[in-house]
Design a protein around this motif. Sequence first.
Motif, PDB file in Angstrom:
ATOM      1  N   GLY A  80       0.834  -1.212   0.000  1.00 17.79           N
ATOM      2  CA  GLY A  80       0.000   0.000   0.000  1.00 17.79           C
ATOM      3  C   GLY A  80       0.860   1.249   0.000  1.00 17.79           C
ATOM      4  N   SER A  81       1.699   1.389  -1.022  1.00 18.84           N
ATOM      5  CA  SER A  81       2.738   2.446  -1.001  1.00 18.84           C
ATOM      6  C   SER A  81       2.189   3.858  -1.149  1.00 18.84           C
ATOM      7  CB  SER A  81       3.760   2.190  -2.112  1.00 18.84           C
ATOM      8  OG  SER A  81       4.326   0.917  -1.965  1.00 18.84           O
ATOM      9  N   GLY A  82       1.045   4.029  -1.791  1.00 19.07           N
ATOM     10  CA  GLY A  82       0.388   5.345  -1.885  1.00 19.07           C
ATOM     11  C   GLY A  82       1.328   6.445  -2.339  1.00 19.07           C
ATOM     12  N   GLY A  83       1.553   7.426  -1.473  1.00 18.75           N
ATOM     13  CA  GLY A  83       2.429   8.555  -1.797  1.00 18.75           C
ATOM     14  C   GLY A  83       3.908   8.226  -1.672  1.00 18.75           C
ATOM     15  N   GLY A  84       4.245   6.997  -1.309  1.00 18.73           N
ATOM     16  CA  GLY A  84       5.654   6.603  -1.351  1.00 18.73           C
ATOM     17  C   GLY A  84       6.354   6.438  -0.016  1.00 18.73           C
ATOM     18  N   ALA A 131      -1.622  -3.566  -8.187  1.00 14.59           N
ATOM     19  CA  ALA A 131      -2.312  -4.812  -7.834  1.00 14.59           C
ATOM     20  C   ALA A 131      -2.840  -4.747  -6.418  1.00 14.59           C
ATOM     21  CB  ALA A 131      -1.332  -5.980  -7.935  1.00 14.59           C
ATOM     22  N   GLU A 132      -3.740  -5.660  -6.119  1.00 16.22           N
ATOM     23  CA  GLU A 132      -4.172  -5.888  -4.740  1.00 16.22           C
ATOM     24  C   GLU A 132      -3.024  -6.565  -3.994  1.00 16.22           C
ATOM     25  OE1 GLU A 132      -7.025  -5.437  -2.908  1.00 16.22           O
ATOM     26  OE2 GLU A 132      -7.778  -4.207  -4.538  1.00 16.22           O
ATOM     27  N   ILE A 133      -2.843  -6.191  -2.734  1.00 12.95           N
ATOM     28  CA  ILE A 133      -1.765  -6.808  -1.952  1.00 12.95           C
ATOM     29  C   ILE A 133      -1.938  -8.329  -1.934  1.00 12.95           C
ATOM     30  CG2 ILE A 133      -0.762  -7.033   0.360  1.00 12.95           C
ATOM     31  CD1 ILE A 133      -1.742  -4.102   0.858  1.00 12.95           C
ATOM     32  N   ALA A 149       4.809  -1.494   5.830  1.00 13.89           N
ATOM     33  CA  ALA A 149       3.480  -0.935   5.514  1.00 13.89           C
ATOM     34  C   ALA A 149       3.197   0.198   6.485  1.00 13.89           C
ATOM     35  CB  ALA A 149       2.401  -2.004   5.634  1.00 13.89           C
ATOM     36  N   ARG A 150       2.613   1.250   5.949  1.00 12.45           N
ATOM     37  CA  ARG A 150       2.213   2.379   6.802  1.00 12.45           C
ATOM     38  C   ARG A 150       0.812   2.812   6.390  1.00 12.45           C
ATOM     39  NH1 ARG A 150       2.062   7.924   6.179  1.00 12.45           N
ATOM     40  NH2 ARG A 150       2.298   9.107   8.104  1.00 12.45           N
ATOM     41  N   ALA A 151      -0.075   2.898   7.368  1.00 12.73           N
ATOM     42  CA  ALA A 151      -1.426   3.434   7.149  1.00 12.73           C
ATOM     43  C   ALA A 151      -2.172   2.697   6.041  1.00 12.73           C
ATOM     44  CB  ALA A 151      -1.337   4.931   6.829  1.00 12.73           C
TER      45      ALA A 151
HETATM   46  C1  LIG Z   1      -3.501   5.859   3.533  1.00 11.11           C
HETATM   47  S1  LIG Z   1      -2.572   5.382   2.130  1.00 11.11           S
HETATM   48  C2  LIG Z   1      -0.941   5.255   2.839  1.00 11.11           C
HETATM   49  C3  LIG Z   1       0.110   5.333   1.781  1.00 11.11           C
HETATM   50  C4  LIG Z   1       1.553   5.280   2.261  1.00 11.11           C
HETATM   51  N1  LIG Z   1       1.895   3.970   2.795  1.00 11.11           N
HETATM   52  C5  LIG Z   1       1.809   6.365   3.272  1.00 11.11           C
HETATM   53  O1  LIG Z   1       1.945   6.075   4.462  1.00 11.11           O
HETATM   54  O2  LIG Z   1       1.877   7.533   2.871  1.00 11.11           O
HETATM   55  C6  LIG Z   1      -3.009   3.665   1.881  1.00 11.11           C
HETATM   56  C7  LIG Z   1      -2.647   3.180   0.495  1.00 11.11           C
HETATM   57  O3  LIG Z   1      -2.768   1.785   0.457  1.00 11.11           O
HETATM   58  C8  LIG Z   1      -3.423   1.393  -0.725  1.00 11.11           C
HETATM   59  N2  LIG Z   1      -4.099   0.117  -0.425  1.00 11.11           N
HETATM   60  C9  LIG Z   1      -4.971  -0.139   0.587  1.00 11.11           C
HETATM   61  N3  LIG Z   1      -5.373  -1.417   0.575  1.00 11.11           N
HETATM   62  C10 LIG Z   1      -4.740  -2.004  -0.491  1.00 11.11           C
HETATM   63  C11 LIG Z   1      -4.755  -3.317  -1.046  1.00 11.11           C
HETATM   64  N4  LIG Z   1      -5.497  -4.297  -0.507  1.00 11.11           N
HETATM   65  N5  LIG Z   1      -3.992  -3.570  -2.134  1.00 11.11           N
HETATM   66  C12 LIG Z   1      -3.221  -2.585  -2.679  1.00 11.11           C
HETATM   67  N6  LIG Z   1      -3.173  -1.314  -2.201  1.00 11.11           N
HETATM   68  C13 LIG Z   1      -3.916  -1.025  -1.124  1.00 11.11           C
HETATM   69  C14 LIG Z   1      -4.393   2.527  -1.025  1.00 11.11           C
HETATM   70  O4  LIG Z   1      -4.733   2.608  -2.387  1.00 11.11           O
HETATM   71  C15 LIG Z   1      -3.584   3.732  -0.566  1.00 11.11           C
HETATM   72  O5  LIG Z   1      -2.822   4.277  -1.606  1.00 11.11           O
END
Ligand SMILES: C[S@@+](CC[C@H](N)C(=O)[O-])C[C@H]1O[C@@H](n2cnc3c(N)ncnc32)[C@H](O)[C@@H]1O
Length: 228
Positions: A80-84, A131-133, A149-151
Amino acid sequence: MNETNIREKVREHYASVAEGKTSCCPGANSGCGEENISQKLGYCAQDLASLPEQAEMGLGCGNPISFAKLRPGEVVVDLGSGGGFPGVVLACALAGTSGAMVHLVERNTKKAAFLREAIRVTASPGTVHLAEIGDSVDRIAGKVDCVTARAVAPLHQLIRFTEPLVRGGAKALFLKGQDVEAELTEATKYWNIRPQLHSSRTGGHGWIVELDRIERRNPSATAHGTRA
Ligand SMILES: C[S@@+](CC[C@H](N)C(=O)[O-])C[C@H]1O[C@@H](n2cnc3c(N)ncnc32)[C@H](O)[C@@H]1O
């Protein structure tokens, strides 16, 4: 000021620092040079020297390099890397070390595109899995040293995603907030774990949960529908 206004102000300020228009701390005499704030977060001179030019570590809220205790050439999976965060930061830290790779797993198309661009611009060893995790973890070939993993999801779900990688020798590092105790209580209903907890070095209520062993507490629970 309401919550939306606060969020907007923080966003504007971070954007302004990132564009080099202002310092990260207010006031001309704050004494907060880039190195100063980065070093407060625990980055040493060697860390800062190894980073790509574009990286601004003082904009973070913690130092994932120190807790990950990465060695050159390690392989990391960031869920769930989101913003990196922390995946792109770790990829920057591993840049130039032979064999290193950070797998960034993200299901959102726009965020995946952003991550690819961040990896390209910083010339870091990263690869983005759109992809989905749950669909991607088993497909990552080769040895994995560290999962982060964060958040992203509650601890018991992260443990479920991560179990095969930890069984294969990886260390898991999950960045959690003030509800860490409740999340651990819930997780231990399903999993035998021996977590090490590291408190935030930058204040607040942040914790890092480190796991090097995960075993399902009651393997028959899956069959009866009480899956973690
Ligand atoms: C709140 S953001 C946190 C992003 C980053 N880890 C951070 O701390 O800035 C959560 C991210 O996880 C991704 N995510 C959540 N569940 C996921 C899943 N089952 N598979 C892939 N991505 C997922 C979301 O799309 C989102 O970009």
